[in-house]
Write a protein that holds these residues in place. Structure first.
Motif, PDB file in Angstrom:
ATOM      1  N   LEU A  32       8.690 -15.454  -3.365  1.00 11.92           N
ATOM      2  CA  LEU A  32       8.755 -14.685  -2.119  1.00 11.92           C
ATOM      3  C   LEU A  32       7.858 -15.274  -1.037  1.00 11.92           C
ATOM      4  N   GLY A  33       6.996 -16.224  -1.387  1.00 14.81           N
ATOM      5  CA  GLY A  33       6.007 -16.736  -0.447  1.00 14.81           C
ATOM      6  C   GLY A  33       4.718 -15.943  -0.551  1.00 14.81           C
ATOM      7  N   ALA A  34       3.827 -16.118   0.415  1.00 13.60           N
ATOM      8  CA  ALA A  34       2.514 -15.454   0.392  1.00 13.60           C
ATOM      9  C   ALA A  34       2.683 -13.990   0.800  1.00 13.60           C
ATOM     10  N   THR A  35       3.343 -13.247  -0.043  1.00 10.78           N
ATOM     11  CA  THR A  35       3.729 -11.886   0.280  1.00 10.78           C
ATOM     12  C   THR A  35       2.564 -10.907   0.177  1.00 10.78           C
ATOM     13  N   GLU A  36       2.653  -9.845   0.925  1.00  9.74           N
ATOM     14  CA  GLU A  36       1.777  -8.687   0.746  1.00  9.74           C
ATOM     15  C   GLU A  36       2.281  -7.887  -0.459  1.00  9.74           C
ATOM     16  N   ALA A  37       1.664  -6.751  -0.700  1.00 11.64           N
ATOM     17  CA  ALA A  37       2.000  -5.966  -1.886  1.00 11.64           C
ATOM     18  C   ALA A  37       3.337  -5.240  -1.770  1.00 11.64           C
ATOM     19  N   ALA A  38       3.715  -4.798  -0.577  1.00 11.79           N
ATOM     20  CA  ALA A  38       4.848  -3.881  -0.443  1.00 11.79           C
ATOM     21  C   ALA A  38       6.146  -4.406  -1.053  1.00 11.79           C
ATOM     22  N   VAL A  40      -0.766  -3.110  -7.822  1.00  9.85           N
ATOM     23  CA  VAL A  40      -0.210  -4.256  -7.105  1.00  9.85           C
ATOM     24  C   VAL A  40      -1.101  -4.635  -5.929  1.00  9.85           C
ATOM     25  N   THR A  41      -1.590  -3.638  -5.195  1.00  5.11           N
ATOM     26  CA  THR A  41      -2.409  -3.945  -4.016  1.00  5.11           C
ATOM     27  C   THR A  41      -3.758  -4.557  -4.387  1.00  5.11           C
ATOM     28  N   ARG A  42      -4.218  -4.339  -5.626  1.00  9.52           N
ATOM     29  CA  ARG A  42      -5.433  -5.031  -6.061  1.00  9.52           C
ATOM     30  C   ARG A  42      -5.173  -6.515  -6.261  1.00  9.52           C
ATOM     31  N   ALA A  43      -3.942  -6.856  -6.626  1.00 13.20           N
ATOM     32  CA  ALA A  43      -3.612  -8.255  -6.899  1.00 13.20           C
ATOM     33  C   ALA A  43      -3.148  -9.001  -5.657  1.00 13.20           C
ATOM     34  N   LEU A  44      -2.405  -8.335  -4.802  1.00 13.13           N
ATOM     35  CA  LEU A  44      -1.783  -8.980  -3.639  1.00 13.13           C
ATOM     36  C   LEU A  44      -2.244  -8.316  -2.351  1.00 13.13           C
ATOM     37  N   PRO A  45      -2.583  -9.114  -1.352  1.00 16.25           N
ATOM     38  CA  PRO A  45      -2.444 -10.574  -1.258  1.00 16.25           C
ATOM     39  C   PRO A  45      -3.652 -11.370  -1.752  1.00 16.25           C
ATOM     40  N   VAL A  85       6.548  -6.458  -3.446  1.00 20.83           N
ATOM     41  CA  VAL A  85       6.389  -6.555  -4.890  1.00 20.83           C
ATOM     42  C   VAL A  85       6.422  -5.164  -5.522  1.00 20.83           C
ATOM     43  N   ILE A  86       5.810  -4.188  -4.888  1.00 21.69           N
ATOM     44  CA  ILE A  86       5.911  -2.810  -5.368  1.00 21.69           C
ATOM     45  C   ILE A  86       7.378  -2.404  -5.476  1.00 21.69           C
ATOM     46  N   ALA A  87       8.164  -2.785  -4.474  1.00 24.21           N
ATOM     47  CA  ALA A  87       9.574  -2.409  -4.450  1.00 24.21           C
ATOM     48  C   ALA A  87      10.375  -3.160  -5.496  1.00 24.21           C
ATOM     49  N   GLY A 120      21.859  -8.479  -2.010  1.00 21.37           N
ATOM     50  CA  GLY A 120      21.210  -7.257  -2.447  1.00 21.37           C
ATOM     51  C   GLY A 120      20.271  -7.440  -3.629  1.00 21.37           C
ATOM     52  N   ARG A 121      20.027  -8.673  -4.041  1.00 21.93           N
ATOM     53  CA  ARG A 121      19.187  -8.947  -5.222  1.00 21.93           C
ATOM     54  C   ARG A 121      18.063  -9.890  -4.803  1.00 21.93           C
ATOM     55  N   VAL A 122      16.948  -9.319  -4.434  1.00 21.51           N
ATOM     56  CA  VAL A 122      15.893 -10.108  -3.804  1.00 21.51           C
ATOM     57  C   VAL A 122      15.288 -11.130  -4.756  1.00 21.51           C
ATOM     58  N   LEU A 123      14.871 -10.703  -5.938  1.00 21.24           N
ATOM     59  CA  LEU A 123      14.223 -11.643  -6.855  1.00 21.24           C
ATOM     60  C   LEU A 123      15.215 -12.676  -7.382  1.00 21.24           C
TER      61      LEU A 123
END
Length: 274
Positions: A42-48, A62-67, A50-52, A120-123
């Protein structure tokens, strides 16, 4: 086919070589490597995002790990580390197989992954967009990973359509026998677990003593069936003969990789028959 390609992908979570490759680029600790490696496409993504897309992890975890992980390693470094570790793991697990076997398996897996519909399939989409590996084991692992994340995206969509939130999904999995030790570590509080179980009781999915009802088993089977239907196109495109041949080629590889997966793993992967 999931039972045959998922173990190939899963070496990235369970093999010591994979952990060592992440540590070599500064990602010490299991969860740093996990979140950095899996989210790096996804690149240098924030947490949001990844949570999704990861779905089952509590937002604070997740927010403890990213970014923050991107201060330790860039997404490009994390991608190189995850592929290096996976290839080294597969090399240990497949050294007895001839090169022609691995090349043919990689070719067929790439054909299947190339047919995956990623709308519709991000990952699934971001993994499909990564450069093709240079060597058979790298090609095999990346194709298996694309197919795995493609299927996972469809599974999350099926869960959402069924009205299940992340912690309800995990609570139901525990109720039907998945090890709570492997799921309680996803950051949800005891209060959130209790509230989720209560919602499942109110919904008729659990009895007051926490037993899964027949209604819930049938409803969750519908989720699994929807997941399988949504994941079918790569195999339809590969054709019956190609799919059967790939299953044959993956059989010894999957069995070897499966030995790494702990009993009760949250992957929920059944043992290969026979």
């Amino acid at each position: 086919m999931w039972t045959h390609f998922e173990p190939v992908h899963a070496v990235t979570y369970f093999h010591p070589r994979a952990r060592a490759a992440y540590e070599a680029v500064g990602l010490r600790g299991y969860w740093r490597g996990y979140f950095a490696g899996r989210s790096a496409p996804l690149g240098a993504t924030e947490a949001a995002p990844v949570i999704a897309t990861f779905f089952t992890f509590a937002p604070p975890m997740v927010t403890r790990a990213l970014p923050a992980v991107w201060r330790l390693a860039t997404p490009q470094e994390a991608l190189r580390a995850r592929l290096t570790g996976a290839v080294q793991a597969l090399a240990e697990l497949t050294y007895e197989l001839p090169e022609t076997h691995l090349v043919e398996a990689a070719d067929l897996l790439e054909d299947a992954a190339g047919a995956a519909q990623t709308a519709g399939r991000v990952l699934g989409a971001v993994n499909a967009a990564l450069p093709i590996g240079e060597y058979p084991l790298a090609r095999m692992w990346q194709a298996a990973t694309t197919l795995r994340e493609h299927r996972g995206d469809g599974h999350v969509a099926a869960l959402v359509a069924a009205g299940l939130d992340p912690v309800e999904t995990l609570a139901w999995k525990v109720a039907v026998g998945m090890s709570p030790q492997n799921l309680l570590g996803r950051g949800w509080s005891e209060e959130q677990w209790h509230a989720a179980r209560e919602r499942l009781v109110q919904r008729g999915w659990l009895t007051p003593d926490g037993t899964a009802t027949e209604q819930s088993r049938a409803a969750f089977q519908a989720v699994e069936d929807a997941t399988d239907r949504a994941a079918a196109h790569p195999w339809q495109a590969l054709g019956a003969d190609g799919t059967d041949r790939l299953r044959e080629l993956l059989e010894p590889i999957a069995r070897s990789c499966h030995t790494l997966i702990p009993a009760g793993s949250p992957i929920g992967l059944p043992a290969l028959p026979g």
